[in-house]
Design a protein around this motif. Sequence first.
Motif, mmCIF file in Angstrom:
data_model
loop_
_atom_site.group_PDB
_atom_site.id
_atom_site.type_symbol
_atom_site.label_atom_id
_atom_site.label_comp_id
_atom_site.label_asym_id
_atom_site.label_seq_id
_atom_site.Cartn_x
_atom_site.Cartn_y
_atom_site.Cartn_z
ATOM 1 N N VAL A 1 0.855 -1.191 0.000
ATOM 2 C CA VAL A 1 0.000 0.000 0.000
ATOM 3 C C VAL A 1 0.888 1.237 0.000
ATOM 4 C CG1 VAL A 1 -1.847 1.237 1.174
ATOM 5 C CG2 VAL A 1 -1.716 -1.262 1.352
ATOM 6 N N CYS B 1 0.851 5.239 0.498
ATOM 7 C CA CYS B 1 0.015 6.281 1.082
ATOM 8 C C CYS B 1 0.877 7.490 1.442
ATOM 9 C CB CYS B 1 -0.712 5.762 2.333
ATOM 10 S SG CYS B 1 0.403 5.287 3.673
ATOM 11 N N GLU C 1 -8.855 -9.283 -2.438
ATOM 12 C CA GLU C 1 -9.532 -8.290 -3.280
ATOM 13 C C GLU C 1 -10.425 -7.382 -2.433
ATOM 14 O OE1 GLU C 1 -9.107 -7.430 -6.248
ATOM 15 O OE2 GLU C 1 -7.884 -9.058 -7.055
ATOM 16 N N VAL D 1 -8.150 -4.970 -0.654
ATOM 17 C CA VAL D 1 -7.683 -3.930 -1.578
ATOM 18 C C VAL D 1 -8.777 -2.886 -1.808
ATOM 19 C CG1 VAL D 1 -7.039 -3.508 -3.978
ATOM 20 C CG2 VAL D 1 -5.948 -5.361 -2.707
ATOM 21 N N SER D 2 -10.004 -3.354 -2.004
ATOM 22 C CA SER D 2 -11.111 -2.416 -2.220
ATOM 23 C C SER D 2 -11.317 -1.522 -1.001
ATOM 24 C CB SER D 2 -12.399 -3.197 -2.518
ATOM 25 O OG SER D 2 -12.248 -3.983 -3.680
ATOM 26 N N SER E 1 -8.268 0.994 -0.730
ATOM 27 C CA SER E 1 -8.195 1.981 -1.812
ATOM 28 C C SER E 1 -9.141 3.149 -1.602
ATOM 29 C CB SER E 1 -8.484 1.303 -3.152
ATOM 30 O OG SER E 1 -9.797 0.765 -3.162
ATOM 31 N N GLU F 1 -9.489 4.698 1.223
ATOM 32 C CA GLU F 1 -8.965 5.572 2.268
ATOM 33 C C GLU F 1 -8.326 6.824 1.660
ATOM 34 O OE1 GLU F 1 -9.005 5.404 5.717
ATOM 35 O OE2 GLU F 1 -10.519 3.878 5.268
ATOM 36 N N VAL G 1 -4.359 7.287 0.279
ATOM 37 C CA VAL G 1 -3.828 6.053 -0.328
ATOM 38 C C VAL G 1 -3.808 6.229 -1.838
ATOM 39 C CG1 VAL G 1 -4.206 3.597 -0.700
ATOM 40 C CG2 VAL G 1 -4.597 4.599 1.567
ATOM 41 N N SER G 2 -2.632 6.123 -2.422
ATOM 42 C CA SER G 2 -2.499 6.332 -3.864
ATOM 43 C C SER G 2 -2.517 5.040 -4.667
ATOM 44 C CB SER G 2 -1.215 7.113 -4.171
ATOM 45 O OG SER G 2 -0.084 6.435 -3.646
ATOM 46 N N SER G 3 -2.087 3.932 -4.080
ATOM 47 C CA SER G 3 -2.110 2.654 -4.810
ATOM 48 C C SER G 3 -2.098 1.497 -3.825
ATOM 49 C CB SER G 3 -0.913 2.533 -5.769
ATOM 50 O OG SER G 3 0.300 2.374 -5.056
ATOM 51 N N VAL G 4 -2.758 0.406 -4.223
ATOM 52 C CA VAL G 4 -2.789 -0.838 -3.437
ATOM 53 C C VAL G 4 -2.661 -1.993 -4.430
ATOM 54 C CG1 VAL G 4 -4.027 -2.227 -1.752
ATOM 55 C CG2 VAL G 4 -4.373 0.246 -1.812
ATOM 56 N N ARG G 5 -1.766 -2.913 -4.142
ATOM 57 C CA ARG G 5 -1.638 -4.090 -5.009
ATOM 58 C C ARG G 5 -1.181 -5.295 -4.189
ATOM 59 N NH1 ARG G 5 3.578 -5.340 -6.771
ATOM 60 N NH2 ARG G 5 5.193 -3.802 -6.253
#
Length: 235
Positions: A153, A155, A210, A213-214, A217, A219, A222-226
Amino acid sequence: MELDWWEIFLRVGCAFFLGAMVGFERQWRSRMAGLRTNALVATGAALFVLLSADLDDVSPTRIAAQVVSGIGFLGAGVILRDGVNVRGLTTAATIWCVGAIGVLAGGGQYAGAAVGAATVMAANLVLRPISRRVERGVASASSEFLTSYLLRVVCRDEQEAHVRALLIQTLSGGNFTLRSLHSEHINGDGEHVAVQADLTTTGQQHALLEQAVSRLSLEPGVSSVRWQALDEAEA
Protein backbone atom coordinates in the motif's frame (compact mmCIF):
# COMPACT_ATOMS: atom_id res chain seq x y z
CA MET A 1 37.03 -61.42 0.76
CA GLU A 2 39.82 -58.87 1.05
CA LEU A 3 39.68 -56.09 -1.55
CA ASP A 4 42.65 -54.41 -3.20
CA TRP A 5 43.38 -50.84 -2.17
CA TRP A 6 42.49 -49.50 -5.61
CA GLU A 7 39.09 -51.22 -5.48
CA ILE A 8 38.41 -49.66 -2.08
CA PHE A 9 39.46 -46.25 -3.38
CA LEU A 10 37.26 -46.66 -6.47
CA ARG A 11 34.17 -47.63 -4.49
CA VAL A 12 34.54 -44.90 -1.88
CA GLY A 13 35.38 -42.33 -4.56
CA CYS A 14 32.33 -43.31 -6.59
CA ALA A 15 30.06 -42.96 -3.55
CA PHE A 16 31.58 -39.61 -2.63
CA PHE A 17 31.29 -38.23 -6.17
CA LEU A 18 27.70 -39.35 -6.74
CA GLY A 19 26.61 -38.15 -3.30
CA ALA A 20 28.22 -34.78 -3.97
CA MET A 21 26.41 -34.54 -7.31
CA VAL A 22 23.03 -35.03 -5.65
CA GLY A 23 24.02 -32.70 -2.81
CA PHE A 24 25.00 -29.95 -5.23
CA GLU A 25 21.38 -29.56 -6.33
CA ARG A 26 20.24 -29.41 -2.69
CA GLN A 27 22.95 -26.86 -1.86
CA TRP A 28 22.00 -24.79 -4.90
CA ARG A 29 18.44 -24.55 -3.56
CA SER A 30 19.75 -23.67 -0.07
CA ARG A 31 18.35 -26.77 1.62
CA MET A 32 19.47 -27.93 5.07
CA ALA A 33 21.21 -31.07 3.78
CA GLY A 34 23.47 -29.90 0.98
CA LEU A 35 26.72 -30.81 -0.72
CA ARG A 36 28.73 -32.03 2.27
CA THR A 37 25.87 -33.85 4.00
CA ASN A 38 24.90 -35.93 0.98
CA ALA A 39 28.53 -36.67 0.11
CA LEU A 40 29.19 -37.84 3.68
CA VAL A 41 26.03 -39.97 3.80
CA ALA A 42 26.96 -41.78 0.58
CA THR A 43 30.59 -42.19 1.69
CA GLY A 44 29.58 -43.52 5.12
CA ALA A 45 27.16 -46.02 3.60
CA ALA A 46 29.88 -47.26 1.24
CA LEU A 47 32.36 -47.63 4.11
CA PHE A 48 29.94 -49.76 6.10
CA VAL A 49 29.39 -52.03 3.11
CA LEU A 50 33.16 -52.29 2.61
CA LEU A 51 33.50 -53.32 6.25
CA SER A 52 31.14 -56.22 5.69
CA ALA A 53 33.23 -57.29 2.68
CA ASP A 54 36.30 -57.69 4.92
CA LEU A 55 34.44 -59.58 7.66
CA ASP A 56 33.49 -63.13 6.73
CA ASP A 57 31.01 -63.52 9.60
CA VAL A 58 28.99 -60.40 8.75
CA SER A 59 26.37 -60.40 5.98
CA PRO A 60 26.45 -57.40 3.59
CA THR A 61 22.65 -57.34 3.54
CA ARG A 62 22.58 -57.08 7.33
CA ILE A 63 24.98 -54.11 7.22
CA ALA A 64 22.89 -52.47 4.48
CA ALA A 65 19.75 -52.84 6.62
CA GLN A 66 21.48 -51.11 9.53
CA VAL A 67 22.63 -48.32 7.22
CA VAL A 68 19.04 -47.71 6.08
CA SER A 69 17.90 -47.61 9.72
CA GLY A 70 20.60 -45.11 10.68
CA ILE A 71 19.86 -42.85 7.73
CA GLY A 72 16.20 -42.87 8.75
CA PHE A 73 17.12 -41.12 12.01
CA LEU A 74 19.25 -38.63 10.10
CA GLY A 75 16.42 -37.87 7.68
CA ALA A 76 13.98 -37.33 10.55
CA GLY A 77 16.20 -34.50 11.78
CA VAL A 78 15.56 -32.38 8.68
CA ILE A 79 11.74 -32.72 8.76
CA LEU A 80 10.08 -29.67 10.29
CA ARG A 81 6.43 -28.80 10.86
CA ASP A 82 5.36 -25.30 9.82
CA GLY A 83 1.70 -24.78 10.69
CA VAL A 84 -0.36 -27.20 8.61
CA ASN A 85 2.58 -27.91 6.32
CA VAL A 86 5.48 -30.31 6.82
CA ARG A 87 8.83 -29.18 5.44
CA GLY A 88 11.92 -31.21 4.67
CA LEU A 89 10.28 -34.36 3.32
CA THR A 90 11.98 -34.00 -0.06
CA THR A 91 15.36 -33.44 1.60
CA ALA A 92 14.85 -36.43 3.90
CA ALA A 93 13.86 -38.63 0.96
CA THR A 94 16.95 -37.44 -0.92
CA ILE A 95 19.19 -38.41 2.01
CA TRP A 96 17.55 -41.83 2.09
CA CYS A 97 18.18 -42.31 -1.64
CA VAL A 98 21.78 -41.10 -1.29
CA GLY A 99 22.32 -43.78 1.35
CA ALA A 100 21.15 -46.39 -1.16
CA ILE A 101 23.53 -44.92 -3.74
CA GLY A 102 26.39 -45.29 -1.26
CA VAL A 103 25.43 -48.89 -0.53
CA LEU A 104 25.44 -49.71 -4.26
CA ALA A 105 28.80 -48.00 -4.79
CA GLY A 106 30.29 -49.73 -1.75
CA GLY A 107 29.11 -53.07 -3.12
CA GLY A 108 30.77 -52.41 -6.47
CA GLN A 109 27.51 -51.82 -8.34
CA TYR A 110 28.77 -48.72 -10.14
CA ALA A 111 26.15 -48.70 -12.90
CA GLY A 112 23.31 -49.02 -10.42
CA ALA A 113 24.75 -46.25 -8.25
CA ALA A 114 25.14 -43.92 -11.25
CA VAL A 115 21.60 -44.62 -12.47
CA GLY A 116 20.29 -44.03 -8.95
CA ALA A 117 22.08 -40.67 -8.66
CA ALA A 118 20.81 -39.55 -12.06
CA THR A 119 17.27 -40.57 -11.17
CA VAL A 120 17.33 -38.69 -7.85
CA MET A 121 18.62 -35.54 -9.54
CA ALA A 122 15.99 -35.84 -12.26
CA ALA A 123 13.26 -36.18 -9.62
CA ASN A 124 14.43 -33.05 -7.81
CA LEU A 125 14.96 -30.97 -10.96
CA VAL A 126 12.38 -32.16 -13.49
CA LEU A 127 9.46 -33.00 -11.21
CA ARG A 128 9.70 -29.77 -9.20
CA PRO A 129 7.99 -27.47 -11.79
CA ILE A 130 5.42 -30.18 -12.50
CA SER A 131 4.49 -30.44 -8.83
CA ARG A 132 4.19 -26.65 -8.68
CA ARG A 133 1.66 -26.66 -11.51
CA VAL A 134 -0.31 -29.45 -9.87
CA GLU A 135 -0.40 -27.56 -6.55
CA ARG A 136 -1.62 -24.39 -8.23
CA GLY A 137 -4.27 -26.34 -10.13
CA VAL A 138 -5.80 -28.08 -7.12
CA ALA A 139 -5.33 -25.34 -4.52
CA SER A 140 -8.49 -23.81 -3.09
CA ALA A 141 -9.53 -21.97 0.03
CA SER A 142 -10.11 -25.29 1.83
CA SER A 143 -6.88 -27.02 0.78
CA GLU A 144 -3.86 -27.46 3.03
CA PHE A 145 -1.32 -25.93 0.66
CA LEU A 146 0.43 -22.91 2.15
CA THR A 147 0.28 -19.80 -0.04
CA SER A 148 2.32 -16.64 0.47
CA TYR A 149 1.06 -13.18 -0.46
CA LEU A 150 2.66 -9.77 -0.68
CA LEU A 151 0.37 -6.79 -0.10
CA ARG A 152 1.73 -3.29 -0.80
CA VAL A 153 0.00 0.00 0.00
CA VAL A 154 1.36 3.42 -0.99
CA CYS A 155 0.01 6.28 1.08
CA ARG A 156 0.93 9.74 2.31
CA ASP A 157 3.43 9.93 5.14
CA GLU A 158 0.92 11.25 7.69
CA GLN A 159 -1.46 8.36 6.94
CA GLU A 160 1.11 5.61 7.59
CA ALA A 161 0.04 4.73 11.15
CA HIS A 162 -3.64 4.70 10.17
CA VAL A 163 -3.00 2.51 7.12
CA ARG A 164 -0.93 0.02 9.14
CA ALA A 165 -3.67 -0.30 11.75
CA LEU A 166 -6.37 -0.59 9.09
CA LEU A 167 -4.35 -3.20 7.24
CA ILE A 168 -4.03 -5.38 10.33
CA GLN A 169 -7.73 -4.93 11.13
CA THR A 170 -8.82 -5.82 7.59
CA LEU A 171 -6.70 -8.97 7.41
CA SER A 172 -7.64 -10.19 10.88
CA GLY A 173 -11.01 -11.35 9.56
CA GLY A 174 -9.40 -13.88 7.19
CA ASN A 175 -7.26 -16.95 7.75
CA PHE A 176 -4.04 -14.99 7.28
CA THR A 177 -0.78 -15.16 9.22
CA LEU A 178 1.13 -11.88 9.19
CA ARG A 179 4.81 -12.75 8.83
CA SER A 180 6.13 -9.21 8.52
CA LEU A 181 4.92 -5.63 8.19
CA HIS A 182 7.26 -2.79 7.39
CA SER A 183 7.24 0.68 5.88
CA GLU A 184 9.74 2.61 3.81
CA HIS A 185 9.80 6.00 2.15
CA ILE A 186 9.64 5.93 -1.62
CA ASN A 187 12.92 7.00 -3.22
CA GLY A 188 12.92 10.60 -4.33
CA ASP A 189 9.61 11.30 -2.63
CA GLY A 190 9.53 12.28 1.03
CA GLU A 191 5.75 12.59 1.12
CA HIS A 192 4.73 8.99 0.38
CA VAL A 193 5.39 5.75 2.23
CA ALA A 194 5.10 2.16 1.00
CA VAL A 195 3.58 -0.17 3.61
CA GLN A 196 4.28 -3.82 2.76
CA ALA A 197 2.75 -6.89 4.44
CA ASP A 198 4.07 -10.45 4.01
CA LEU A 199 1.22 -12.91 4.55
CA THR A 200 0.64 -16.65 4.50
CA THR A 201 -2.59 -18.61 4.46
CA THR A 202 -3.84 -22.10 3.70
CA GLY A 203 -5.17 -22.56 0.19
CA GLN A 204 -5.91 -19.51 -1.94
CA GLN A 205 -7.61 -16.45 -0.47
CA HIS A 206 -7.71 -14.22 -3.56
CA ALA A 207 -11.27 -13.03 -2.88
CA LEU A 208 -10.43 -11.89 0.64
CA LEU A 209 -7.41 -9.98 -0.63
CA GLU A 210 -9.53 -8.29 -3.28
CA GLN A 211 -11.90 -7.16 -0.55
CA ALA A 212 -8.98 -5.81 1.48
CA VAL A 213 -7.68 -3.93 -1.58
CA SER A 214 -11.11 -2.42 -2.22
CA ARG A 215 -11.38 -1.33 1.41
CA LEU A 216 -7.90 0.21 1.54
CA SER A 217 -8.20 1.98 -1.81
CA LEU A 218 -11.09 4.04 -0.47
CA GLU A 219 -8.97 5.57 2.27
CA PRO A 220 -7.91 9.20 1.76
CA GLY A 221 -4.19 9.55 1.20
CA VAL A 222 -3.83 6.05 -0.33
CA SER A 223 -2.50 6.33 -3.86
CA SER A 224 -2.11 2.65 -4.81
CA VAL A 225 -2.79 -0.84 -3.44
CA ARG A 226 -1.64 -4.09 -5.01
CA TRP A 227 -1.08 -7.69 -4.03
CA GLN A 228 0.60 -10.73 -5.55
CA ALA A 229 0.81 -14.42 -4.74
CA LEU A 230 4.30 -15.79 -4.19
CA ASP A 231 5.48 -19.34 -4.81
CA GLU A 232 6.24 -21.04 -1.53
CA ALA A 233 9.70 -22.55 -1.39
CA GLU A 234 9.83 -26.36 -1.75
CA ALA A 235 10.81 -28.48 1.13
